[in-house]
Design a protein around this motif. Structure first.
Motif, mmCIF file in Angstrom:
data_model
loop_
_atom_site.group_PDB
_atom_site.id
_atom_site.type_symbol
_atom_site.label_atom_id
_atom_site.label_comp_id
_atom_site.label_asym_id
_atom_site.label_seq_id
_atom_site.Cartn_x
_atom_site.Cartn_y
_atom_site.Cartn_z
ATOM 1 N N LEU A 45 -51.829 41.325 21.560
ATOM 2 C CA LEU A 45 -52.564 40.534 20.913
ATOM 3 C C LEU A 45 -53.409 39.737 21.814
ATOM 4 C CD1 LEU A 45 -53.057 38.562 18.164
ATOM 5 C CD2 LEU A 45 -51.221 37.071 19.476
ATOM 6 N N THR A 46 -54.956 39.504 21.824
ATOM 7 C CA THR A 46 -55.518 39.265 22.857
ATOM 8 C C THR A 46 -56.366 37.823 22.153
ATOM 9 O OG1 THR A 46 -56.197 41.383 23.574
ATOM 10 C CG2 THR A 46 -57.601 39.691 24.253
ATOM 11 N N PRO A 47 -56.146 36.597 22.727
ATOM 12 C CA PRO A 47 -56.802 35.509 22.192
ATOM 13 C C PRO A 47 -58.279 35.348 22.638
ATOM 14 C CG PRO A 47 -55.602 35.056 24.381
ATOM 15 C CD PRO A 47 -55.518 36.631 24.114
ATOM 16 N N PRO A 48 -58.828 34.550 22.013
ATOM 17 C CA PRO A 48 -60.738 34.332 22.406
ATOM 18 C C PRO A 48 -60.758 34.292 24.038
ATOM 19 C CG PRO A 48 -59.813 32.897 20.337
ATOM 20 C CD PRO A 48 -58.485 33.521 20.864
ATOM 21 N N ALA A 49 -59.885 33.567 24.538
ATOM 22 C CA ALA A 49 -59.879 33.340 26.109
ATOM 23 C C ALA A 49 -58.628 33.180 26.692
ATOM 24 C CB ALA A 49 -60.761 32.225 26.334
ATOM 25 N N GLY A 50 -58.081 33.782 27.506
ATOM 26 C CA GLY A 50 -56.860 33.769 28.285
ATOM 27 C C GLY A 50 -56.197 34.898 28.571
ATOM 28 N N ASN A 51 -55.014 35.066 28.794
ATOM 29 C CA ASN A 51 -54.322 36.473 28.893
ATOM 30 C C ASN A 51 -53.796 37.021 27.574
ATOM 31 O OD1 ASN A 51 -54.613 36.480 31.631
ATOM 32 N ND2 ASN A 51 -52.852 34.830 31.849
ATOM 33 N N GLU A 52 -53.750 38.259 27.482
ATOM 34 C CA GLU A 52 -53.070 38.970 26.265
ATOM 35 C C GLU A 52 -51.554 38.935 26.390
ATOM 36 O OE1 GLU A 52 -52.669 43.316 28.165
ATOM 37 O OE2 GLU A 52 -54.532 43.050 26.978
ATOM 38 N N ALA A 53 -50.964 39.162 24.887
ATOM 39 C CA ALA A 53 -49.697 39.081 24.948
ATOM 40 C C ALA A 53 -49.148 40.450 24.513
ATOM 41 C CB ALA A 53 -49.240 38.076 23.877
ATOM 42 N N LYS A 54 -48.358 40.946 25.019
ATOM 43 C CA LYS A 54 -47.689 42.296 24.899
ATOM 44 C C LYS A 54 -46.376 42.063 23.738
ATOM 45 C CE LYS A 54 -48.918 44.182 29.435
ATOM 46 N NZ LYS A 54 -48.385 44.867 30.675
ATOM 47 N N LEU A 55 -46.481 43.208 22.817
ATOM 48 C CA LEU A 55 -45.799 42.787 21.670
ATOM 49 C C LEU A 55 -44.554 44.001 21.459
ATOM 50 C CD1 LEU A 55 -48.587 42.092 19.119
ATOM 51 C CD2 LEU A 55 -47.290 40.378 20.624
ATOM 52 N N THR A 56 -43.754 43.643 20.966
ATOM 53 C CA THR A 56 -42.710 44.854 20.297
ATOM 54 C C THR A 56 -43.304 45.247 18.904
ATOM 55 O OG1 THR A 56 -41.334 43.297 18.886
ATOM 56 C CG2 THR A 56 -40.836 43.528 21.225
ATOM 57 N N GLU A 57 -43.004 46.439 18.508
ATOM 58 C CA GLU A 57 -43.426 47.031 17.131
ATOM 59 C C GLU A 57 -43.460 46.061 16.239
ATOM 60 O OE1 GLU A 57 -43.007 51.289 14.794
ATOM 61 O OE2 GLU A 57 -41.639 50.830 16.251
ATOM 62 N N LYS A 58 -42.106 45.419 16.084
ATOM 63 C CA LYS A 58 -41.796 44.584 14.869
ATOM 64 C C LYS A 58 -42.885 43.266 14.987
ATOM 65 C CE LYS A 58 -37.650 44.859 13.400
ATOM 66 N NZ LYS A 58 -37.764 45.388 12.057
ATOM 67 N N GLU A 59 -42.921 42.701 16.191
ATOM 68 C CA GLU A 59 -43.936 41.689 16.310
ATOM 69 C C GLU A 59 -45.169 42.157 16.108
ATOM 70 O OE1 GLU A 59 -41.543 39.456 20.191
ATOM 71 O OE2 GLU A 59 -43.201 40.985 20.411
ATOM 72 N N MET A 60 -45.640 43.275 16.484
ATOM 73 C CA MET A 60 -46.856 43.561 16.221
ATOM 74 C C MET A 60 -47.210 43.832 14.529
ATOM 75 S SD MET A 60 -49.118 46.359 15.109
ATOM 76 C CE MET A 60 -47.802 47.989 15.107
ATOM 77 N N ASN A 61 -46.056 44.504 13.986
ATOM 78 C CA ASN A 61 -46.119 44.627 12.462
ATOM 79 C C ASN A 61 -46.312 43.236 11.803
ATOM 80 O OD1 ASN A 61 -46.333 47.522 12.249
ATOM 81 N ND2 ASN A 61 -44.271 47.893 12.551
ATOM 82 N N PHE A 62 -45.477 42.268 12.203
ATOM 83 C CA PHE A 62 -45.404 40.871 11.623
ATOM 84 C C PHE A 62 -46.979 40.425 11.712
ATOM 85 C CE2 PHE A 62 -45.209 36.539 12.822
ATOM 86 C CZ PHE A 62 -44.541 36.084 11.335
ATOM 87 N N LEU A 63 -47.345 40.384 12.862
ATOM 88 C CA LEU A 63 -48.968 39.863 13.036
ATOM 89 C C LEU A 63 -50.152 40.647 12.164
ATOM 90 C CD1 LEU A 63 -49.000 39.042 16.862
ATOM 91 C CD2 LEU A 63 -48.669 37.676 14.902
ATOM 92 N N ARG A 64 -49.631 42.102 12.205
ATOM 93 C CA ARG A 64 -50.839 42.762 11.196
ATOM 94 C C ARG A 64 -50.724 42.292 10.005
ATOM 95 N NH1 ARG A 64 -49.631 46.786 8.083
ATOM 96 N NH2 ARG A 64 -47.466 46.748 9.131
ATOM 97 N N ILE A 65 -49.692 42.181 9.297
ATOM 98 C CA ILE A 65 -49.574 41.538 7.839
ATOM 99 C C ILE A 65 -49.985 40.271 7.705
ATOM 100 C CG2 ILE A 65 -47.724 40.921 6.120
ATOM 101 C CD1 ILE A 65 -45.838 42.901 7.294
ATOM 102 N N LEU A 66 -49.821 39.400 8.699
ATOM 103 C CA LEU A 66 -50.405 38.172 8.544
ATOM 104 C C LEU A 66 -51.965 38.015 8.747
ATOM 105 C CD1 LEU A 66 -47.704 37.089 8.869
ATOM 106 C CD2 LEU A 66 -48.110 35.456 10.417
#
Length: 238
Positions: free
Chosen positions: A149-170
């Motif tokens: 997950l990459t914000p408009p400015a700043g460092n990216e956040a590395k996700l687990t598969e479940k976290e990624m799927n949660f954010l993908r749905i949202l």
């Protein structure tokens, strides 16, 4: 349906029972905690609209509890305490309290303040106005292949598969809320409803902390009262 969900941190058992009973009779869903530890443990598994916090908790200053709530949540916060000095009142408001009441307090006044906060919080806009112009560079980006997950400015956040799927749905819902039931089913938390709801809440809490720590920004994951969650910032999927 309850008018709102309330959590009370109060170590005086008789006082706690009185407040819980009165707010329950006024159609609020109420949870009680006798210490800061119990209070924060309760937050892991549930979402609350308003917190009522006594300053004199046995294991942690109520001021610290209020400050943490204001920094990490969107909850309404009411201080209810016997400490009535102007310095204490000023500190309570500086820590983030919406109201500072001193004991003894007529329960009717507390119920009115709780109801007002619930109504005000429920009316706040949670999503961007549809059709409003947006800057592509100001969008969050979710990489569903690299799980980043990459914000408009700043460092990216590395996700687990479940976290990624949660954010993908949202993010796919473009700011609209997604129910907890839908998320539990899609993330394989639905086998045991009680465990699933708690596991989802813990995952969201940890994800918010991760985003905050790794990107340096406040995570745009919003709790929608009595509904579920939404991603409240402009975002795209890669």
């Amino acid at each position: 349906m309850p008018r709102g969900s309330i959590i009370i941190a109060e170590d005086d058992v008789e006082q706690l029972e009185t407040l819980m009973e009165y707010l329950s009779l006024n159609d609020f869903e109420v949870h009680g905690a006798g210490s800061a530890l119990e209070f924060f443990e309760a937050l892991i598994g549930s979402d609350y609209d308003v917190a009522v916090v006594d300053i004199g908790l046995p294991d942690k200053s109520g001021f610290e509890v209020v400050e943490t709530l204001r920094q990490r949540t969107d909850m309404g916060i009411i201080v209810l305490t016997a400490r009535d000095s102007i310095n204490d009142k000023m500190r309570g408001y500086e820590c983030g309290a919406d109201h500072y009441f001193t004991k003894p307090l007529d329960c009717r006044e507390l119920a009115a303040a709780v109801g007002s906060l619930v109504e005000r919080l429920g009316s706040r806009p949670e999503v961007p106005i549809e059709g409003a112009p947006s800057n592509q560079s100001a969008q969050w980006r979710l990489d569903t292949l690299l799980w980043v997950l990459t914000p408009p400015a700043g460092n990216e956040a590395k996700l687990t598969e479940k976290e990624m799927n949660f954010l993908r749905i949202l993010i796919s819902e473009k700011g609209s809320p997604v129910t907890k039931e839908t998320l539990m089913a899609d993330l394989d938390y639905a086998g045991d409803e009680l465990y699933g709801a708690g596991a989802l809440a813990v995952m969201v809490t940890r994800l918010r902390k991760k985003i905050r720590e790794q990107t340096g920004l406040e995570p745009p994951i919003k709790t929608i009262r009595s509904q579920g969650y939404s991603f409240s910032a402009p975002a795209i999927l890669n």
